[in-house]
Design a protein around this motif. Structure first.
Motif, short mmCIF file in Angstrom:
data_model
loop_
_atom_site.label_atom_id
_atom_site.label_comp_id
_atom_site.label_asym_id
_atom_site.label_seq_id
_atom_site.Cartn_x
_atom_site.Cartn_y
_atom_site.Cartn_z
N GLU A 188 36.63 48.40 29.84
CA GLU A 188 37.95 49.07 29.76
C GLU A 188 37.91 50.64 29.62
OE1 GLU A 188 41.54 47.73 28.28
OE2 GLU A 188 40.80 45.63 27.85
N PRO A 231 42.66 48.68 33.56
CA PRO A 231 41.72 48.23 32.79
C PRO A 231 41.72 46.64 32.34
CG PRO A 231 42.76 50.54 32.17
CD PRO A 231 43.42 49.71 33.14
N ALA A 232 43.02 46.09 32.22
CA ALA A 232 43.03 44.72 32.04
C ALA A 232 42.33 44.09 32.84
CB ALA A 232 44.36 44.45 31.73
N ARG A 259 38.65 44.19 32.26
CA ARG A 259 38.10 43.35 31.29
C ARG A 259 38.19 41.68 31.72
NH1 ARG A 259 42.69 43.42 27.88
NH2 ARG A 259 43.47 41.60 28.54
N LYS A 260 39.27 41.34 32.56
CA LYS A 260 39.17 39.81 33.20
C LYS A 260 38.11 39.72 34.00
CE LYS A 260 44.03 40.16 33.02
NZ LYS A 260 45.42 39.94 33.56
#
Lengths: 631, 105
Positions: A90, A406-407, A410-411
């Motif tokens: 992130e 950014p999410a 991460r995923k």
């Protein structure tokens, strides 16, 4: 069959590239796929990028020859994703734009960082490119029946086409496709392995008759070996470094080399395979090499839980591993030794060595965890580089810029961990399957997984080989995008300040891809025969030494300065490459005595990574505060 | 001129929480990984000990390192999502109050 599947795949990939190429006109589209790739697709594409020739060909080959020690690479490569997910994903997504250099330079706008981070990207990418191209050449020889060099040229040409047509967008979808197929068909292969079970006389489903190697009783008086059976004559003896002995025996006008096994004073001569480099060409097992006279495939279980002549039939995955772990199970593995005979000809002998299951299924056959202090340090160094290298690989880092947030970064990392982790568990079964199925080419373990597939029929071999080829194709594409970004974006645009509009930047990237692709083709041909996993392990060490200290410290240490980052990158590159260049493994490659190597470690990480961190801290503390990062 | 992200990322109030959580989870996994390396070096023979379904410690620990990585990743994602949702909810209610205040004015 293999050729048809291969052609279908390549035509499809190039068609996809041309289609996506028509959409990528901006530099954001070329370098970062417009930042609009779905996190699920990106996660599998991560797997595609990451599961390179080293993972599929190299790890399976290493497990097939040294057992659990090869699986250590699977563990270390996967563990590295933890650093990527928890520490880097992130924050890096928030910092960067197109390249690794953008990310580390985001808060500084420093010419030093731009220059050295771009050089670091190029160095790591090239270190990583060499084994991929070598792997490509190794694959196409049996797949398409063309020479190694032509295979390398073919991969280079296809990859340049892919990268130059659409950049990151097509690379992402090629990786997605390849990553998915690799995991699906590796699962099919592992299913086939456990359903077939284990046998002390593997015959590849009846396709290849099991060859039983002979043993002869002998006596040794002084240095003189005599065969008990009167029909055999000892023609020559050879002592090799490490205390190994071989004898050349003659019988009925035929000559052959045998390994001398000495077990508590009992001398046994074990039939081996051998290659002699004669003036009129290569001779294999006493006859000129030809299409029909090649080294026999090897690797089988000698005893299953203490019993010979056993075929288990279908097994569960636990039973499969459990049998191989048993101390009363023994496997015939194959080693190599080279020497010059009395005629001045170079002889390479492939000789059998029986190893018990409890030794195969724990570390120790390759990495001497019970050895000297230096050997133990080498093991720590390798595990450290594997753990810290992933989050510092430029072609992995740039994939964080292809997702919208950014999410999503991460995923997509979590999808990558799930798919890559699953694949790495499969490598243990594929490697052990190859080790016990009589499919290993003793001269080149890299083909263990495809040759294991061939033992189940030509169709599975064709599919697995095409996917393995795509594996190389995809990884090389990602590396060339990263390297061309370093040249066109970091060096030409940012460092040299060439005035280019968006279209010119894309053209510069494509020209760079052509040049780097050409260099990769050349290196792939030059480095033929080198171990792909070993080279990738070194690329991890260089990446972890040059890039990771810069990434971590700029994210988490407020006193980090531009000069500190630039200095740590330089020290990381120079230290890791120097340690590698003077290591025992490289001395062996140079044809020198590894014992003369001035650096006793094969893996540089334990020295070069801390050195790079210390450099960053010291230089940052000595740099005026005005340069400190603004957080 | 400094660089900007390829796609603009909005302000993320959950970022400090996620960074702290990430570091703790990284430390936990690092210790788990370091223990594996340490056992191999300090007590290599214990890696041959059969611990489960005929499998030795080396195999079980190796698979555990892979599986624990995935479990930790899923926990991390779940906790990050929860925190992001909390901040989004707080932001929404704050936005609603601001709008109603503006309406009254």
């Amino acid at each position: 069959m293999a050729i048809i599947i291969f052609i279908i795949f390549v035509v499809f990939v190039i068609g996809l590239s041309l289609y996506l190429g028509s959409k990528a006109k901006t530099s954001s589209g070329y370098y970062a796929a417009g930042g609009q790739i779905h996190w699920g697709v990106n996660g599998i594409a991560f797997a595609g990028d990451y599961l390179s020739a080293a993972s599929f060909l190299g790890i399976c080959g290493m497990i097939a020859t040294v057992g659990y020690d090869g699986f250590l690479y699977s563990i270390g490569y996967l563990a590295g994703w933890i650093v990527a997910l928890f520490v880097v994903a992130e924050p890096l997504k928030r910092l960067g734009k197109y390249t690794f250099t953008d990310a580390v330079d985001a808060n500084y706008n420093s010419r030093g960082i731009k220059l050295f981070a771009a050089i670091s990207t190029l160095v790591v990418s090239i270190c990583y490119l060499i084994p991929q191209m070598v792997g490509a050449g190794v694959l196409v020889e049996p797949l398409l029946g063309i020479p190694h060099s032509w295979g390398v040229v073919m991969v280079g040409a296809i990859v340049i086409t892919i990268v130059a047509t659409a950049g990151m967008a097509s690379t992402t979808y090629v990786q997605f496709l390849k990553g998915s197929l690799l995991i699906i068909f590796s699962t099919v292969l592992v299913g086939a392995v456990v359903v077939r079970g284990l046998s002390t006389k593997p015959d590849q489903g009846g396709a290849v008759e099991f060859y039983e190697y002979s043993h002869l009783a002998a006596t040794k008086i002084g240095d003189q070996i005599t065969v008990t059976d009167a029909g055999w004559n000892v023609l020559e003896q050879a002592e090799v470094k490490g205390g190994l002995s071989f004898v050349k025996l003659g019988r009925d006008g035929k000559e052959s080399w045998w390994y001398v096994s000495n077990s508590d004073g009992v001398i046994t001569l074990k039939e081996s395979q051998f290659v002699v480099a004669k003036t009129d060409g290569k001779w294999i097992n006493g006859a000129p090499a030809s299409a029909t006279n090649q080294l026999r495939q090897v690797g089988n279980i000698e005893k299953i839980r203490g019993e010979s002549d056993v075929t288990t039939g279908s097994l569960s995955i636990f039973e499969y591993l459990s049998i191989l772990t048993d101390k009363d199970t023994s496997v015939q593995t194959w080693k190599t030794a080279s020497f010059v005979d009395s005629d001045g000809e170079k002889v390479t002998v492939y000789y059998p060595k029986v190893v018990s299951g409890d030794l195969i299924m724990r570390p120790g056959l390759k990495f001497k965890v019970e050895g000297t202090l230096l050997e133990r340090l080498d093991f720590i160094s390798l595990m450290l580089a594997l753990f810290l290298g992933t989050a510092a690989l430029p072609h992995i880092l740039i994939r964080y810029y292809t997702v919208p947030s950014p999410a999503s970064a991460r995923k997509s990392t979590i999808v990558a961990i799930a798919s890559i982790g699953f694949f790495y568990m499969l490598t243990l079964f594929m490697g052990l399957g190859a080790m016990t199925s009589g499919v290993i080419n003793p001269a080149d373990s890299n083909m263990a997984a495809p040759l294991l597939a061939r033992s189940f029929g030509e169709l599975l071999f064709a599919v697995i080989s095409a996917i393995a080829f795509a594996t190389v194709l995809g990884t090389v594409s990602g590396l060339i995008v990263a390297a061309s970004g370093a040249v066109a974006h970091d060096l030409m645009d940012r460092y040299m300040n060439f005035q280019m509009d968006d279209r010119q930047k894309v053209r510069a990237g494509k020209i760079s891809a052509f040049v780097i692709g050409g260099i990769a083709i050349l290196l792939g041909i030059l480095f033929k025969g080198m171990n792909v996993t070993f080279l990738v392990g070194l690329a991890f060490a260089v990446a972890a030494s040059a890039n990771l200290p810069a990434i971590l410290m700029l994210l988490f240490w407020k006193k980090t300065t531009a000069r500190g980052i630039a200095a740590s990158i330089v020290v990381g590159i120079v230290a890791s490459l120097s340690l590698i260049a003077f290591s025992p493994e490289l001395y062996t490659l140079y044809g020198l005595n590894p014992l003369d190597a001035p650096i006793p470690l094969n893996n540089p990480g334990i020295v070069s990574i801390p050195l790079s961190f210390i450099t960053l801290v010291v230089v940052s503390l000595l740099t005026p505060k005005a340069e400190a990062v603004k957080v | 001129m400094l660089h900007e992200p390829a796609t603009p990322a909005g302000k993320d109030p959950a970022s400090p929480y996620k960074t702290r959580l990430g570091i703790w989870m990284f430390v936990f996994y690092s210790l788990f990984y370091a223990s594996f390396v340490a056992i191999n070096l300090l007590s290599p023979l214990s890696m041959a000990t059969i611990v489960f379904a005929g499998l030795n410690l080396a195999t079980v620990y190796g698979f555990a390192l892979i599986i624990v990585a995935l479990i930790e990743a899923l926990i991390y994602d779940g906790m990050c999502r929860k925190k992001e949702a909390e901040f989004a909810k707080a932001e929404k209610s704050k936005g609603g109050k601001t709008r109603s205040k503006k309406g009254k004015a």
